[in-house]
Design an enzyme around this catalytic site. Sequence first.
Site, PDB file in Angstrom:
ATOM      1  CE  LYS A  54      -3.718  -2.561   2.258  1.00 36.40           C
ATOM      2  NZ  LYS A  54      -4.431  -2.952   3.479  1.00 36.40           N
ATOM      3  CD  GLN A  98      -3.367  -4.461   6.629  1.00 32.46           C
ATOM      4  OE1 GLN A  98      -3.496  -3.436   5.973  1.00 32.46           O
ATOM      5  NE2 GLN A  98      -3.775  -5.635   6.188  1.00 32.46           N
ATOM      6  CG  ASP A 121      -9.504  -0.002   5.488  1.00 33.93           C
ATOM      7  OD1 ASP A 121      -9.368  -0.582   4.400  1.00 33.93           O
ATOM      8  OD2 ASP A 121      -8.685  -0.076   6.421  1.00 33.93           O
TER       9      ASP A 121
HETATM   10  N1  GUN Z   1      -6.855  -6.779   6.480  1.00 36.61           N
HETATM   11  C1  GUN Z   1      -7.245  -7.533   5.418  1.00 36.61           C
HETATM   12  N2  GUN Z   1      -7.835  -6.769   4.477  1.00 36.61           N
HETATM   13  C2  GUN Z   1      -7.808  -5.500   4.946  1.00 36.61           C
HETATM   14  C3  GUN Z   1      -8.262  -4.263   4.420  1.00 36.61           C
HETATM   15  O1  GUN Z   1      -8.840  -4.166   3.318  1.00 36.61           O
HETATM   16  N3  GUN Z   1      -8.036  -3.172   5.209  1.00 36.61           N
HETATM   17  C4  GUN Z   1      -7.436  -3.263   6.435  1.00 36.61           C
HETATM   18  N4  GUN Z   1      -7.301  -2.143   7.140  1.00 36.61           N
HETATM   19  N5  GUN Z   1      -7.022  -4.399   6.947  1.00 36.61           N
HETATM   20  C5  GUN Z   1      -7.204  -5.514   6.201  1.00 36.61           C
END
Ligand code: GUN
Length: 295
Positions: A54, A98, A121
Amino acid sequence: MTAKIISGTETAKQITAETCQEVAELKTRHGIIPGLATILVGDDPASHVYVGRKVKMCQDIGIHSERYDMPASTSETDLIALLAKLNNNPQINGILVQMPLPKHIDESKIISAINPDKDVDGFHPTSVGRMVVGNPSFLPCTPRGIQILLERSNIKTDGAEVVVVGRSNIVGKPIANILLQKAQGANATVTICHSATRDIATHTRRADILIAAMGKPNFITADMVKDGVVIIDVGTNEIGKTADGKRILAGDVDFAAVKEKASAITPVPGGVGPMTIIMLMSNTVKATKMAHGLI
Ligand code: GUN
């Protein structure tokens, strides 16, 4: 029938070019650089890989990124204090924590501490509520990526039988809600199966579009699907490591066998995964435009 491979990598490339253009225009026309903060707590290796991707994507497309890596022992209070600072930082338009978080931290408390205007998110209860009633909202990245992948692959959802296997807050529940909306790129009849579903195969065999998101390697076998089904495989299960330490991934679908029955299928890797990351960038650009009154 051998399935057409739905390449998330290719579609993500197209959207990356479009998003790059939007970022460049924000800068040249308005002097604005979008900003994304990523927060990673603890040392889950897969989470490190995802956050690293990311951050790199931000750099590649010109989004300012601030990365906060915190030890697994971080307290809820400290994490909420960091979020309060980022909520008030005008350079930061999007905040991503995350998941999963260490066990001693209440994920829903943390998600609720993010300013909904920066909730790129789409996990905050305000965003979820807006999504469910069909109001404009940040949509969670993986489900929104799946919707766009279907649209750009010319797969019609209108009136289709969609079966989602898995009911997580990140994928299963939101993709079911998104495809249920009375809207273009949605309007499907949606069934959600989960660990307490009595006979999953009776549901999956009815699917025109099957979305596998339960996190069990190769769970969906050829006898569980009908001829011509479209398969979206969200699974990213680590099933081993190569000699040089790279993760070997398997989806939730037995790809080799199911592709012989399906009309179209996403691979793992190279299917849904690349779409998730670019949707995060797209949500960050949207948050930035909203913050500056441009949309
Ligand atoms: N963990 C697995 N997928 C995601 C996501 O799309 N966003 C976040 N913040 N954590 C994750």
